[in-house]
Each structure stands twice: as C-alpha cells, then as structure tokens.
Scaffold this active site. Structure first.
Site, PDB file in Angstrom:
ATOM      1  N   SER A  57       8.785  -1.858   0.766  1.00 45.77           N
ATOM      2  CA  SER A  57       9.511  -1.359  -0.272  1.00 45.77           C
ATOM      3  C   SER A  57       8.632  -0.928  -1.388  1.00 45.77           C
ATOM      4  O   SER A  57       7.310  -1.195  -1.707  1.00 45.77           O
ATOM      5  CB  SER A  57      10.468  -2.441  -0.861  1.00 45.77           C
ATOM      6  OG  SER A  57      11.142  -2.858   0.207  1.00 45.77           O
ATOM      7  N   GLY A  58       9.035   0.043  -2.083  1.00 38.21           N
ATOM      8  CA  GLY A  58       8.210   0.798  -3.001  1.00 38.21           C
ATOM      9  C   GLY A  58       8.025   2.113  -2.943  1.00 38.21           C
ATOM     10  O   GLY A  58       8.253   2.640  -2.013  1.00 38.21           O
ATOM     11  N   SER A  59       7.365   2.860  -4.034  1.00 41.69           N
ATOM     12  CA  SER A  59       7.183   4.196  -4.178  1.00 41.69           C
ATOM     13  C   SER A  59       6.160   4.614  -3.229  1.00 41.69           C
ATOM     14  O   SER A  59       6.056   5.934  -2.836  1.00 41.69           O
ATOM     15  CB  SER A  59       6.583   4.595  -5.584  1.00 41.69           C
ATOM     16  OG  SER A  59       5.479   3.877  -5.765  1.00 41.69           O
ATOM     17  N   THR A  60       5.121   3.710  -2.788  1.00 39.26           N
ATOM     18  CA  THR A  60       4.267   4.298  -1.589  1.00 39.26           C
ATOM     19  C   THR A  60       4.897   4.339  -0.130  1.00 39.26           C
ATOM     20  O   THR A  60       4.749   5.225   0.467  1.00 39.26           O
ATOM     21  CB  THR A  60       3.151   3.369  -1.648  1.00 39.26           C
ATOM     22  OG1 THR A  60       2.420   3.207  -2.823  1.00 39.26           O
ATOM     23  CG2 THR A  60       1.821   3.849  -0.534  1.00 39.26           C
TER      24      THR A  60
ATOM     25  N   ALA B 271       1.544  -2.710  -2.016  1.00 38.86           N
ATOM     26  CA  ALA B 271       0.803  -3.792  -2.872  1.00 38.86           C
ATOM     27  C   ALA B 271       0.499  -3.337  -4.177  1.00 38.86           C
ATOM     28  O   ALA B 271       0.509  -2.340  -4.613  1.00 38.86           O
ATOM     29  CB  ALA B 271      -0.281  -4.270  -1.997  1.00 38.86           C
TER      30      ALA B 271
ATOM     31  N   LYS C 160       1.977  -8.910  -4.063  1.00 36.78           N
ATOM     32  CA  LYS C 160       3.207  -8.158  -4.038  1.00 36.78           C
ATOM     33  C   LYS C 160       4.260  -8.546  -4.853  1.00 36.78           C
ATOM     34  O   LYS C 160       4.101  -9.532  -5.397  1.00 36.78           O
ATOM     35  CB  LYS C 160       3.405  -7.924  -2.573  1.00 36.78           C
ATOM     36  CG  LYS C 160       2.457  -7.059  -1.893  1.00 36.78           C
ATOM     37  CD  LYS C 160       2.753  -7.389  -0.146  1.00 36.78           C
ATOM     38  CE  LYS C 160       3.947  -6.679   0.037  1.00 36.78           C
ATOM     39  NZ  LYS C 160       4.428  -5.456  -0.354  1.00 36.78           N
ATOM     40  N   GLY C 161       5.217  -7.633  -4.850  1.00 32.49           N
ATOM     41  CA  GLY C 161       6.335  -8.209  -5.685  1.00 32.49           C
ATOM     42  C   GLY C 161       6.672  -7.237  -6.915  1.00 32.49           C
ATOM     43  O   GLY C 161       7.658  -7.528  -7.655  1.00 32.49           O
ATOM     44  N   GLY C 162       5.717  -6.306  -7.155  1.00 30.34           N
ATOM     45  CA  GLY C 162       6.145  -5.725  -8.321  1.00 30.34           C
ATOM     46  C   GLY C 162       7.464  -4.988  -8.438  1.00 30.34           C
ATOM     47  O   GLY C 162       8.065  -4.602  -9.638  1.00 30.34           O
TER      48      GLY C 162
ATOM     49  N   GLU D 190       9.818  -8.954   2.046  1.00 32.13           N
ATOM     50  CA  GLU D 190       8.856  -8.335   2.835  1.00 32.13           C
ATOM     51  C   GLU D 190       7.885  -9.138   3.307  1.00 32.13           C
ATOM     52  O   GLU D 190       7.405  -9.065   4.352  1.00 32.13           O
ATOM     53  CB  GLU D 190       8.033  -7.551   1.442  1.00 32.13           C
ATOM     54  CG  GLU D 190       8.412  -6.355   0.797  1.00 32.13           C
ATOM     55  CD  GLU D 190       7.840  -6.217  -0.415  1.00 32.13           C
ATOM     56  OE1 GLU D 190       7.197  -6.782  -1.093  1.00 32.13           O
ATOM     57  OE2 GLU D 190       7.965  -4.879  -0.922  1.00 32.13           O
TER      58      GLU D 190
END
Ligand code: DER
Length: 236
Positions: A29-32, A88, A99-101, A108
């Site tokens: 998950s996330g923008s990357t 990350a 992780k977890g931002g 995850e």
C-alpha cells in the site's frame, strides 16, 4: 516530479525482475505501490504477464487492483504467496523497515509473512543508515479499547513520546481498515545500538497492541531509485 519518477523506477525495476507468470503476488500500500499496480496493469493487459493473482494489503490497494482489471483475491483463497512487494517509510543498513506511514501496516505484515519473498520499493529518501535518520516514529496499530493506557505505557516503558494519529477529514483518530487506531511512537533517536528485535518482541507482547510498523529480518531486497534516473537493488 523527480521523486515520483524515482518511485516509478523502483516499482518497475522490482516487478520486472521478480514478478513472473503464475505469480501469487502480495501487493502493498502507498504511493510507491501505485506505480507497481501501473506496471502490473500494463504487463497483464499486454499479455506479457499471465496467470497472476494479486492479494491486496488495504482497501485502497484492492480498489486500485480491481480498477486496473487485475486478478484480485485474498488470503483465504491464496494463503501462500510467492512474492510480496511493498513500500516503506525508511529502510536502515540492516534492511529493517519502518512501515505504516499509510496506516496499513497490519495487513501489510500479514501478507508479507504469507509470502516466500519480500521486496521493498522506495525512493532514495527512504534510504538510511540507522532507523530514525529519515523517519520520526514507529506506527503501532492498537485496539481502541487499549489506546489510552498504551499512550501512557509505551513512553513509560520504551521512552520517547506517543500520540494517537488524528484523522484529517474526520473528527477524532484515524480508524484502520481493521477498525483499530494507530499510535505513532516517536522513539528517542540517540540510543546507541538499540536492539530493535528486542523492542519488537516487547511491543508484540503488550496487551492491546495489534501490530507494529517494524519489519525486522524479512526484507530480501530493496530497490532504491534516485531522481537522476538510476536504480539499485540491494540484496540482503
Ligand atoms: O504505510 C505503509 O507501510 C506504506 O507502504 C508506506 O510505508 C510507504 O508509502 P509511500 O510509498 O507512499 O511512501
């Protein structure tokens, strides 16, 4: 922007090398990871990549995968995965990740743990020698029932300060995909040779803590990309 280009580069380089036909793939998950989904969409719809199944690590990633027309399933149907690729917030010289931002750390870590191989994709701003060089806290998912005691006991036992992660477009704390709260633990930076494994064991053994954003000893390789267009795979 150069950072977005770097994220895309890292995602594409990692998927190119480690996602093959028939892959049961955990998708972080996330923008990357957004660029990972773009790669998978291109490769799958062009027929270059066949017979894959994607297991998401958040509600948002699930929507991305479905919208991309990618075969999407869950751990009930695929309890054993081949590869998990995720972003990350920071990676240190021992390949330990924070992780977890994005608040998705619990699913995850579960998907990472169900995968044979775990690869991290990141822009160079995540590349650090020591945890804390780049990122200021460890996200910890907690049961709401335990939040107030933990806000006091975590700093008391482990030092630093702790705060409930507030929502932006909602009154009160953010609620995770699992219905829990996130405590962001700002740990003291100047602790020499801190034993993060010891910290993780003690946190995991704390009533009310569901999961931490410390990923220790699980990273097979990290793909760091730079604004100059270079990308490197650091193999653990
Ligand atoms: O929340 C998470 O663990 C995300 O993977 C985060 O660590 C990375 O998010 P980014 O790719 O948007 O920086």
């Amino acid at each position: 922007t150069p950072i977005e280009q770097a994220k895309k580069l890292a995602a594409f380089a990692c998927a190119e090398k480690h996602v093959h036909n028939g892959c049961r793939l955990g998708v972080g998950s996330g923008s990357t990871v957004k660029y990972l989904v773009e790669y998978l969409k291109n490769a799958y719809t062009s027929g270059k990549l066949t017979n894959i199944v994607c297991i998401p690590t958040s509600f948002l990633t699930k929507q991305w995968l479905i919208n991309a027309g990618l075969p999407t399933s869950d751990l009930d149907s695929y309890p054993e995965l081949d590869v998990c690729i995720d972003g990350a917030d920071e990676v240190d010289a021992q390949y330990t990740c924070i992780k977890g931002g994005g608040g998705c750390l619990a699913q995850e870590k579960i998907v990472q743990n169900a995968s044979k191989h775990f690869y991290v994709i990141a822009d160079h701003l995540k590349d650090s020698q020591k945890l804390g060089d780049r990122y200021n806290f460890i996200p910890i998912e907690v049961l709401p029932f335990a939040a107030q005691p933990l806000l006091r006991s975590i700093p008391a036992k482990f030092g630093g300060t702790a705060q409930l992660r507030d929502a932006v477009k909602k009154c009160g704390p953010i609620v995770t995909d699992n219905g829990n709260f996130i405590i962001d633990w700002s740990f003291e930076k100047n602790v020499e040779n801190r034993n993060w494994q010891d910290v993780q064991i003690k946190l995991a053994n704390t009533p009310g803590i569901v999961e931490t954003g410390l990923f220790i000893g699980v990273t097979d390789a990290v793909f760091f990309a730079y604004p100059d267009g270079s990308v490197k795979e650091l193999v653990n």
